[in-house]
Motif scaffolding. Sequence first.
Motif, PDB file in Angstrom:
ATOM      1  N   MET A  72       1.842   4.772   2.742  1.00 61.09           N
ATOM      2  CA  MET A  72       2.467   5.883   2.029  1.00 61.09           C
ATOM      3  C   MET A  72       2.705   5.580   0.549  1.00 61.09           C
ATOM      4  O   MET A  72       2.660   6.479  -0.281  1.00 61.09           O
ATOM      5  CB  MET A  72       3.800   6.263   2.683  1.00 61.09           C
ATOM      6  N   ALA A  73       2.973   4.320   0.222  1.00 59.61           N
ATOM      7  CA  ALA A  73       3.307   3.974  -1.159  1.00 59.61           C
ATOM      8  C   ALA A  73       2.933   2.526  -1.435  1.00 59.61           C
ATOM      9  O   ALA A  73       2.620   1.767  -0.524  1.00 59.61           O
ATOM     10  CB  ALA A  73       4.810   4.188  -1.398  1.00 59.61           C
ATOM     11  N   GLN A  74       2.982   2.163  -2.714  1.00 55.58           N
ATOM     12  CA  GLN A  74       2.702   0.790  -3.137  1.00 55.58           C
ATOM     13  C   GLN A  74       3.861  -0.115  -2.715  1.00 55.58           C
ATOM     14  O   GLN A  74       4.761  -0.383  -3.498  1.00 55.58           O
ATOM     15  CB  GLN A  74       2.522   0.737  -4.656  1.00 55.58           C
ATOM     16  N   SER A  75       3.814  -0.581  -1.506  1.00 62.88           N
ATOM     17  CA  SER A  75       4.859  -1.445  -0.961  1.00 62.88           C
ATOM     18  C   SER A  75       4.613  -2.901  -1.352  1.00 62.88           C
ATOM     19  O   SER A  75       3.603  -3.235  -1.968  1.00 62.88           O
ATOM     20  CB  SER A  75       4.846  -1.337   0.568  1.00 62.88           C
ATOM     21  N   GLY A  76       5.530  -3.752  -0.950  1.00 61.49           N
ATOM     22  CA  GLY A  76       5.350  -5.183  -1.158  1.00 61.49           C
ATOM     23  C   GLY A  76       4.072  -5.689  -0.522  1.00 61.49           C
ATOM     24  O   GLY A  76       3.415  -6.583  -1.057  1.00 61.49           O
ATOM     25  N   HIS A  77       3.716  -5.119   0.625  1.00 63.81           N
ATOM     26  CA  HIS A  77       2.462  -5.526   1.265  1.00 63.81           C
ATOM     27  C   HIS A  77       1.272  -5.254   0.348  1.00 63.81           C
ATOM     28  O   HIS A  77       0.351  -6.070   0.267  1.00 63.81           O
ATOM     29  CB  HIS A  77       2.255  -4.789   2.589  1.00 63.81           C
ATOM     30  N   LEU A  78       1.285  -4.111  -0.333  1.00 67.12           N
ATOM     31  CA  LEU A  78       0.164  -3.781  -1.205  1.00 67.12           C
ATOM     32  C   LEU A  78       0.234  -4.497  -2.544  1.00 67.12           C
ATOM     33  O   LEU A  78      -0.789  -4.751  -3.166  1.00 67.12           O
ATOM     34  CB  LEU A  78       0.074  -2.269  -1.428  1.00 67.12           C
ATOM     35  N   LYS A  79       1.440  -4.812  -2.974  1.00 72.25           N
ATOM     36  CA  LYS A  79       1.596  -5.493  -4.254  1.00 72.25           C
ATOM     37  C   LYS A  79       1.383  -6.998  -4.144  1.00 72.25           C
ATOM     38  O   LYS A  79       0.906  -7.622  -5.090  1.00 72.25           O
ATOM     39  CB  LYS A  79       2.986  -5.223  -4.829  1.00 72.25           C
ATOM     40  N   ARG A  80       1.744  -7.573  -2.997  1.00 72.34           N
ATOM     41  CA  ARG A  80       1.658  -9.030  -2.847  1.00 72.34           C
ATOM     42  C   ARG A  80       0.651  -9.465  -1.788  1.00 72.34           C
ATOM     43  O   ARG A  80      -0.273 -10.215  -2.070  1.00 72.34           O
ATOM     44  CB  ARG A  80       3.030  -9.601  -2.511  1.00 72.34           C
ATOM     45  N   ASP A  81       0.854  -9.019  -0.562  1.00 73.87           N
ATOM     46  CA  ASP A  81       0.059  -9.525   0.560  1.00 73.87           C
ATOM     47  C   ASP A  81      -1.422  -9.155   0.456  1.00 73.87           C
ATOM     48  O   ASP A  81      -2.294 -10.011   0.646  1.00 73.87           O
ATOM     49  CB  ASP A  81       0.619  -9.017   1.894  1.00 73.87           C
ATOM     50  N   LEU A  82      -1.711  -7.905   0.197  1.00 78.37           N
ATOM     51  CA  LEU A  82      -3.104  -7.466   0.150  1.00 78.37           C
ATOM     52  C   LEU A  82      -3.897  -8.169  -0.958  1.00 78.37           C
ATOM     53  O   LEU A  82      -4.995  -8.668  -0.688  1.00 78.37           O
ATOM     54  CB  LEU A  82      -3.193  -5.950   0.024  1.00 78.37           C
ATOM     55  N   PRO A  83      -3.389  -8.242  -2.191  1.00 79.89           N
ATOM     56  CA  PRO A  83      -4.165  -8.954  -3.214  1.00 79.89           C
ATOM     57  C   PRO A  83      -4.448 -10.417  -2.837  1.00 79.89           C
ATOM     58  O   PRO A  83      -5.548 -10.912  -3.105  1.00 79.89           O
ATOM     59  CB  PRO A  83      -3.280  -8.869  -4.465  1.00 79.89           C
ATOM     60  N   LEU A  84      -3.496 -11.069  -2.193  1.00 84.74           N
ATOM     61  CA  LEU A  84      -3.737 -12.450  -1.771  1.00 84.74           C
ATOM     62  C   LEU A  84      -4.838 -12.510  -0.721  1.00 84.74           C
ATOM     63  O   LEU A  84      -5.695 -13.411  -0.755  1.00 84.74           O
ATOM     64  CB  LEU A  84      -2.448 -13.080  -1.229  1.00 84.74           C
ATOM     65  N   GLN A  85      -4.829 -11.571   0.215  1.00 88.13           N
ATOM     66  CA  GLN A  85      -5.870 -11.548   1.242  1.00 88.13           C
ATOM     67  C   GLN A  85      -7.242 -11.226   0.633  1.00 88.13           C
ATOM     68  O   GLN A  85      -8.248 -11.816   1.035  1.00 88.13           O
ATOM     69  CB  GLN A  85      -5.532 -10.537   2.334  1.00 88.13           C
TER      70      GLN A  85
END
Length: 122
Positions: A72-85
């Motif tokens: 739904m939004a730019q969450s911590g998962h999208l700001k931190r976890d996804l770029p690392l993956q």
Amino acid sequence: MTQTALILFGHGARDPQWAEPMQRVKRAIQAREPQRRVALAFLEFMEPTLEQCVAQLADEGVTSIRLAPMFMAQSGHLKRDLPLQVEAAARQHPQLSIHIAGAIGEAPGVIDAMAEHILALD
């Protein structure tokens, strides 16, 4: 020749039915563009993981990936976890170009569709 794929990336859940809306989106995309390679990947609780999905696509000869976060939004998962993956996947598969789109819930058309749906509930 560039082989392009689309990954619909979701959080994941313990309940396997949670992924059904993403599977419906995948089917809708494929109905509109049958030649497009579309895959699902999940952050946690479900498979394939992003790492597994990217490896499979790389094995199939894909060289470019557009990753669509089904959040739904730019969450911590999208700001931190996804770029690392994505960085880890890029190191494992340097022949791949991976582009991350914005959170689906922030797209103007999606916001409009949600507003229309909610207003139709009356």
